[in-house]
Structure formats: C-alpha cells, structure tokens
Write an enzyme that holds these catalytic residues in place. Structure first.
Site, PDB file in Angstrom:
ATOM      1  N   GLU A  62       0.535  -4.471  11.206  1.00  0.00           N
ATOM      2  CA  GLU A  62       0.160  -3.066  11.014  1.00  0.00           C
ATOM      3  C   GLU A  62       1.007  -2.256  11.976  1.00  0.00           C
ATOM      4  O   GLU A  62       0.891  -2.393  13.194  1.00  0.00           O
ATOM      5  CB  GLU A  62      -1.331  -2.849  11.331  1.00  0.00           C
TER       6      GLU A  62
ATOM      7  N   ARG B 288      -3.278   4.706  -2.301  1.00  0.00           N
ATOM      8  CA  ARG B 288      -3.125   3.378  -1.687  1.00  0.00           C
ATOM      9  C   ARG B 288      -2.770   2.271  -2.686  1.00  0.00           C
ATOM     10  O   ARG B 288      -1.935   1.421  -2.439  1.00  0.00           O
ATOM     11  CB  ARG B 288      -4.458   3.031  -1.007  1.00  0.00           C
TER      12      ARG B 288
ATOM     13  N   HIS C 278       2.380  -3.430   6.919  1.00  0.00           N
ATOM     14  CA  HIS C 278       1.441  -2.354   6.572  1.00  0.00           C
ATOM     15  C   HIS C 278       1.425  -1.320   7.692  1.00  0.00           C
ATOM     16  O   HIS C 278       2.097  -1.479   8.700  1.00  0.00           O
ATOM     17  CB  HIS C 278       0.027  -2.927   6.411  1.00  0.00           C
ATOM     18  N   SER C 279       0.598  -0.300   7.516  1.00  0.00           N
ATOM     19  CA  SER C 279       0.277   0.582   8.632  1.00  0.00           C
ATOM     20  C   SER C 279      -1.145   1.082   8.408  1.00  0.00           C
ATOM     21  O   SER C 279      -1.652   1.003   7.293  1.00  0.00           O
ATOM     22  CB  SER C 279       1.252   1.765   8.708  1.00  0.00           C
ATOM     23  N   TYR C 280      -1.847   1.611   9.389  1.00  0.00           N
ATOM     24  CA  TYR C 280      -1.396   1.723  10.758  1.00  0.00           C
ATOM     25  C   TYR C 280      -2.397   1.000  11.661  1.00  0.00           C
ATOM     26  O   TYR C 280      -3.376   0.458  11.139  1.00  0.00           O
ATOM     27  CB  TYR C 280      -1.327   3.229  11.155  1.00  0.00           C
TER      28      TYR C 280
ATOM     29  N   ARG D 208       0.641   4.575   0.468  1.00  0.00           N
ATOM     30  CA  ARG D 208       0.724   5.670   1.445  1.00  0.00           C
ATOM     31  C   ARG D 208       1.264   5.252   2.794  1.00  0.00           C
ATOM     32  O   ARG D 208       1.510   6.104   3.660  1.00  0.00           O
ATOM     33  CB  ARG D 208      -0.654   6.295   1.618  1.00  0.00           C
ATOM     34  N   GLU D 209       1.471   3.961   2.989  1.00  0.00           N
ATOM     35  CA  GLU D 209       1.935   3.461   4.280  1.00  0.00           C
ATOM     36  C   GLU D 209       3.465   3.528   4.326  1.00  0.00           C
ATOM     37  O   GLU D 209       4.169   2.519   4.332  1.00  0.00           O
ATOM     38  CB  GLU D 209       1.381   2.041   4.487  1.00  0.00           C
TER      39      GLU D 209
ATOM     40  N   TYR E 155     -11.377  -7.011  10.088  1.00  0.00           N
ATOM     41  CA  TYR E 155     -12.466  -7.045   9.112  1.00  0.00           C
ATOM     42  C   TYR E 155     -12.111  -8.123   8.105  1.00  0.00           C
ATOM     43  O   TYR E 155     -10.962  -8.557   8.041  1.00  0.00           O
ATOM     44  CB  TYR E 155     -12.694  -5.695   8.408  1.00  0.00           C
TER      45      TYR E 155
ATOM     46  N   ASN F 142      -3.409  -5.801  -2.163  1.00  0.00           N
ATOM     47  CA  ASN F 142      -3.703  -6.737  -1.079  1.00  0.00           C
ATOM     48  C   ASN F 142      -5.130  -7.303  -1.153  1.00  0.00           C
ATOM     49  O   ASN F 142      -5.639  -7.835  -0.169  1.00  0.00           O
ATOM     50  CB  ASN F 142      -3.453  -6.088   0.284  1.00  0.00           C
ATOM     51  N   ARG F 143      -5.721  -7.211  -2.321  1.00  0.00           N
ATOM     52  CA  ARG F 143      -6.982  -7.910  -2.606  1.00  0.00           C
ATOM     53  C   ARG F 143      -6.849  -8.714  -3.909  1.00  0.00           C
ATOM     54  O   ARG F 143      -7.815  -9.261  -4.391  1.00  0.00           O
ATOM     55  CB  ARG F 143      -8.148  -6.915  -2.773  1.00  0.00           C
TER      56      ARG F 143
ATOM     57  N   HIS G 278       0.843  -1.200   0.000  1.00  0.00           N
ATOM     58  CA  HIS G 278       0.000   0.000   0.000  1.00  0.00           C
ATOM     59  C   HIS G 278       0.876   1.247   0.000  1.00  0.00           C
ATOM     60  O   HIS G 278       1.698   1.446   0.895  1.00  0.00           O
ATOM     61  CB  HIS G 278      -0.931  -0.007   1.212  1.00  0.00           C
TER      62      HIS G 278
HETATM   63  O1  0X9 Z   1      -6.818  -3.918   4.466  1.00  0.00           O
HETATM   64  C1  0X9 Z   1      -5.661  -4.329   4.364  1.00  0.00           C
HETATM   65  O2  0X9 Z   1      -5.190  -4.724   3.310  1.00  0.00           O
HETATM   66  C2  0X9 Z   1      -4.762  -4.317   5.591  1.00  0.00           C
HETATM   67  N1  0X9 Z   1      -4.969  -3.114   6.356  1.00  0.00           N
HETATM   68  S1  0X9 Z   1      -4.509  -1.662   5.737  1.00  0.00           S
HETATM   69  O3  0X9 Z   1      -5.000  -0.627   6.617  1.00  0.00           O
HETATM   70  N2  0X9 Z   1      -2.933  -1.572   5.768  1.00  0.00           N
HETATM   71  O4  0X9 Z   1      -4.976  -1.548   4.399  1.00  0.00           O
HETATM   72  C3  0X9 Z   1      -5.078  -5.517   6.467  1.00  0.00           C
HETATM   73  C4  0X9 Z   1      -4.937  -6.821   5.781  1.00  0.00           C
HETATM   74  C5  0X9 Z   1      -5.128  -7.977   6.686  1.00  0.00           C
HETATM   75  N3  0X9 Z   1      -5.555  -9.098   5.941  1.00  0.00           N
HETATM   76  C6  0X9 Z   1      -4.958 -10.313   5.978  1.00  0.00           C
HETATM   77  N4  0X9 Z   1      -3.918 -10.484   6.708  1.00  0.00           N
HETATM   78  N5  0X9 Z   1      -5.490 -11.249   5.269  1.00  0.00           N
HETATM   79 ZN    ZN Z   2      -1.880  -1.625   4.044  1.00  0.00          ZN
END
Ligand code: 0X9
Ligand code: ZN
Length: 423
Positions: free
Chosen positions: A385, A242, A311-313, A186-187, A362, A258-259, A184
């Site tokens: 994070e 991001r 990642h953060s935060y 901005r992190e 989440y 990260n998706r 990401h």
């Molecule tokens: O949403 C995300 O991708 C991560 N948080 S962020 O605020 N840096 O965007 C958390 C990802 C956690 N998911 C897994 N570990 N599967």
């Molecule tokens: Zn992130």
C-alpha cells in the site's frame, strides 16, 4: 434534416449514457464532501455511520470497530457530530482537491511535461509503455494484450527477459519476478509506481550494477494496469471509482477485482452484495481481468520467486495471508524481506511503511496476493500500500509520484536480490 440529425444524435447519446450508469460529460461531483478519520468505538456508532452509506477509504468490507477514513457529505458529518460521533477532518473539500488536480494535469499535458510529472489515464499509459519498451528491444517485449477487460480494453504487459547475454530466457525454471498495478481504479499512484519501476529497470540495464546483475539472472513480468475500464472511468466519470465496470445483476456496476481471485473466494472480508465496494463477483475469476492476468502468470509455467501487487494508500507492506491469521510456511522469510524493504524505503525520503501480515489490516478473501502465494506458488508475495497515510489518500498530489517511485524502486531491488539469493 438538421433537426432530425440533432434529435437522432441526442437520442443515441442518451441511450449510450444509460448503459454507462452516468451521463456523458457529466462527472460525479463531490461538492461539500469531506474525508474524515473517525473512531468507530462501538456497534451503536458503527450503525449510525453505516446508515449514511459512507465511502470507506481505509478499506474494509464492513465498518469495523477501530479507526476508519470515510468520505461523507458535510451535512451527514454534522448530524453524526451532533450525535456525539468524533472525527478529524483529513480532506476539507474533496471536490476542490479533485478540481485542482485535474487542472494541474491538463496544464502538464498541454506543456508536454515529462511522464512522471503527473498521473496518466489508461491510453496514455499504453502509448507510453509501447514507446518506452521499443527503446529496449533487446531487453524487453511489449505484449499488447494478455486479454480484454469487460468493456473490451486490452490489458497490456511487459516481459523483461534479460540482456543479450542471458542464456536462460523463457525457461520454466528461470527465476521470475512479478509486479502489477491498478487493480483498484482510484489508486492512481499504483500504475505510476509500476511504470517508474519498469523505466528504472530498463534504463538501468548496463548502467546500474544492481539492475544489471538482477536482469542477468531473472525475468521480470509487469502488468501496469489490471483494471483498464476502472482506471478510464476515474478520468471520465468518477474519480473515486474502485471496482471494474461489470454490469451486475440488478443494474449496479463493478466487481472488486481484489476479491475475485480463486483463493478462499467468498469468505469473510468480501461482500456478496453487488453494490458493495468489496463485491466479490458471482464466482472465482468471474471477471475477464482477473482471469486474463492469472492465466498470463500461469502461462510462464512457474518459476516466480517474488511478486508485488501495488495499491494505495496507508504505507504498508502486507504479506499473506489475508484470509486467515495462520502464518504461511514462508513467514520468516516474508517478514525478514519485508523488514528490509521497509528499511530501503525509509532510507530514500524518511517515509515509514509498516511491515505486517495482511490479516492484521483486515480480512480479505479472493485477493491477488494470497493467490500468488498459494496457487501460483510465489514464495515472496506482497501487497504494498503506497503513499500516503491519509492526508490526501487516493488524491495524492502528483509531485509525490517520483519520490514514491524512487522509494519503492529501492524496495524491489532488495526484494529481487533476496529472491535470487535463494535460487
Ligand atoms: O482491500 C484491499 O484490497 C487492499 N487495500 S485497498 O485499500 N488498496 O483496497 C488490501 C489487500 C490486502 N489483502 C491481501 N494481501 N490479501
Ligand atoms: Zn487497492
């Protein structure tokens, strides 16, 4: 002649800008924007807030019921306040903070200060990594490109293959540990923390007992910046970007890397809408960045015993799964090692990181850590994070880089030792 030249250059610049979604020399500004912590108490409030299309900082793909950090213009916040929506201001003036940090960074760059005094852009990180690794030829290899980003930037890596006395180099069954940053954009603290860990590992071999013992047994593989285009864009166009910089169908920009991983891709916790900040892309590994990084990990033919995606935060130690509440087979070990990492972090500067399953934050699908765990078979797979808990969020002051690096270096030492104890 001069007029012709000027016009031609001007047209060329305008054309170039049109492809970038933002004009040259013009950075997106956040005047009169604030970051607030808001209680989304019910669906009515959720819909009221969603109508303003906020930038969600405590990141969920939807505005879930609960507490969220959001960036919005003051005017929108005043309207919401008048409607009875309650919030606490975390950052009073987003643009002022960005400006102040940019000025500090320029000053630090000009006075030739040490690398960890301030944040660095993609090119500075590449240059520094190359110079650094060159000092430790016996111990590590700088890999100039494991593949290219969508805009053609090289994704760099470092392979720490152990000291001259290590005789298990390059074998599939040699235990390996993975760290990456910068999915990401901005992190900013994420690549810097990975760079700090890299530096400590290299300089600690032969001088630090724990580092020496680890590097005599394990190989470490590091990708400091998974998303070079995104990182670059946060320095040149939009500090709060991001995603990557893919031009989507419909003309919007970016896929949330990260998706985009090939594990339960497309499910709850990602978005099919290209403009969304959690847009998953058109297919698993549709993005050259996730494709290159995952292929690079697989090219070692297994043996990874631990991995962290930084990642953060929010100061969290997240373990699989993100896609389901079901506990993974290694839950007990994942939780226990997470607790120890938390303790190691706490001992450095008294910062509490919460150790919890990823889904409890989440739901996410198509995330790197779930892929590391399920597809690359890395038993100790985490997302960390980093700092802080919201006072500055993504705009964490540069004077916290070193201490964030230190506390997480203690965590990875413990992680490596725990991972190697079983091997
Ligand atoms: O949403 C995300 O991708 C991560 N948080 S962020 O605020 N840096 O965007 C958390 C990802 C956690 N998911 C897994 N570990 N599967
Ligand atoms: Zn992130």
């Amino acid at each position: 002649m001069k007029a012709w030249f000027t016009t031609t250059v001007l047209v060329a610049v305008l054309v170039l800008c049109a492809t970038d979604g933002i004009s040259a020399n013009t950075k997106v500004r956040f005047d009169n924007h604030q970051v607030v912590r808001m209680a989304i108490v019910n669906d009515t409030v959720r819909e009221l807030v969603a109508a303003f299309n906020p930038d969600v900082w405590s990141h969920d793909s939807t505005l879930a019921i609960g507490t969220v950090d959001l960036r919005l213009p003051k005017l929108a916040l005043q309207k919401l306040s008048a409607l009875g929506v309650q919030y606490e201001v975390m950052i009073d003036d987003v643009q002022a903070l960005i400006d102040q940090q940019e000025q500090t960074r320029l000053a630090n760059a000009n006075n030739g200060s040490e690398f960890f005094t301030d944040y660095h852009d993609y090119e500075e990180i590449v240059y520094h990594t190359k110079q650094l690794v060159a000092q430790y030829e016996e111990l590590a290899t700088f890999i100039p490109s494991i593949g290219k980003s969508i805009q053609g930037r090289d994704i760099i890596a470092v392979h720490i293959h152990g000291g001259p006395f290590v005789n298990n180099k390059g074998k599939a069954d040699t235990p390996k540990i993975w760290f990456n940053g910068g999915q990401h954009a901005r992190e900013w603290i994420s690549p810097m923390t990975v760079m700090y860990i890299l530096t400590q590992l290299l300089s600690g071999y032969g001088t630090d007992e724990r580092v020496t013992a680890i590097l005599n047994r394990a190989e470490i593989v590091i990708v400091p910046v998974v998303n070079p285009d995104g990182l670059d864009f946060t320095f040149t166009g939009n500090r709060l970007w991001r995603k990557n910089r893919r031009v989507n169908a419909g003309g919007s920009y970016g896929v949330d890397l990260n998706r985009n991983w090939d594990d339960h891709w497309g499910g709850e916790g990602s978005s099919g809408v290209p403009t969304s900040d959690t847009y998953r892309g058109t297919a698993p590994f549709s993005e050259p960045e996730t494709k290159a990084v995952s292929n690079f990990m697989l090219s070692f033919n297994g043996g990874f015993v631990a991995a962290i995606d930084f990642h953060s935060y929010s100061q969290l130690i997240l373990r699989p799964y993100g896609w389901t509440r079901t506990a993974p087979p290694d839950e007990a070990a994942l939780k226990a090692v997470g607790d120890e990492m938390r303790a190691a972090i706490l001992a450095v500067d008294n910062k509490a990181y919460t150790n919890q399953p990823s889904w409890a934050l989440y739901f996410t699908t198509g995330g790197a850590s779930d892929w590391h765990y399920s597809k690359a078979k890395v038993p100790l797979s985490y997302t960390i994070e980093l700092r802080d808990t919201g006072r500055y969020g993504f705009l964490l002051p540069a004077n916290q880089i070193v201490v964030t690096g230190k506390e997480n270096f203690q965590a990875i030492l413990y992680l490596a030792e725990a991972a190697l104890a079983n091997n």
